[in-house]
Design an enzyme around this catalytic site. Sequence first.
Site: not given
Ligand code: CA
Length: 423
Positions: A133, A140, A206, A208, A240, A244, A247, A260, A264, A371
């Site tokens: 990834d 971002h 996420e 992507e 993904d 948080r 993380q 993560k 996925t 975000e």
């Molecule tokens: Ca990612």
Amino acid sequence: MNPSDPALRSFIAVDPSSDFPIQNLPYGVFFTPERPQLRVGVAIGDQILDLAALESAGLIRCDEGHGTFAQPSLNAFMALGPQVWRRTRARISALLRHDNPELRDNAALRRQALVPQRLAQMHLPIAVQGFTDFYSSKEHAFNVGVMFRGKDNALTPNWLSIPIGYNGRASTVVVSGTPIRRPRGQLRPPTADAPTFGPCQRLDFELEMGVVVGQASAMGDMLTAEQAEDMIFGFTLLNDWSARDIQQWEYVPLGPFQAKAFGTSISPWIVTREALEPFRVHGPPQEPPPLPYLRQARPNNYDLHLAVDLKTEQIAQAAGISRTNFRYMYWSSVQQLVHHASSGCAMNVGDLLGSGTVSGPDKGQRGSLLELSWNGTEPLELEGGVRRTFLEDGDSLILRGWCQGDGYRIGFGACEGTILPAG
Ligand code: CA
């Protein structure tokens, strides 16, 4: 005729709003209740063209003596290389044309080889060998950097030099529609003195794109931009899923790990690089210029619209929460692949590369709840007073993507997932 020609028509009716006109022809793996064997097909309108059926009828030949499409994944087909990909796409396009009687006028074969999508179950299209990834959207990376390090140190010193990435888990890549169980992990909120173990409280998505690598490179070899491009079979939508809070506690100093690794999601259809070719555009200017090995002579971004919808148990209609475009990515997929192999790292048929969260310059173009809700401080207002900062149990996330042509679109279908309680 060029299989991407906008003038092409199929004998199968395709609505202009469909993701799957004859100019697209994305590959997937499916089965049906009456024929549970996994096999490769191509989406056309609301149908699937069963390539295994065409292969056994002798209408398509890829690899003499071998069943390329009666397979549980696209890996065998991908391994045959870009010339076979091009030839096969041209042959499928010809077979579906309105003025070609081969399949059109063969009622028995049509019954066998055309399957309504609503009757089929889609399967993970590739046997994922490795999942990497990246982190290649400047918007971002900047937004996340501002939240965690402040505006002056938002981009890390290496960001404009390296397409940053980490090695993820291939084992938990799943096809759209697979539920995602809320992960458990170590949490240590900023106010706590010691970590605890429990369900993630800040579950995010996420947005992507996934790049599917269709050719191998040898250990020790570097790639040119041209070689890297030739190895790319196609693209999928990719979510993904990210924890948080897990993380934030675990990522120092080696980056994300369990945050993560729990799931996925990818869309079931792989849109080929060839189908996206008419939508190729330049990415943002790269300043400072990348080191010579990362330079690219051609524009390697795509004008590809992306949309995120959120469905909760409390609201009737899915709410649009983000609209952005893949063209904003700072580092292209070609540069990511060149960099990935640059140390001598071998690439495999079936490797999957996540682009990194795709965020655009505007607030409504952000590709994660981190975000969109600005780290939980600005909740999203949905209908009926429902608010969200992060995902709750029962929430569903739906990603969509498409390139808009003149009167047709090259789409990806949907990439969906629903959150189950941690249990
Ligand atoms: Ca990612």
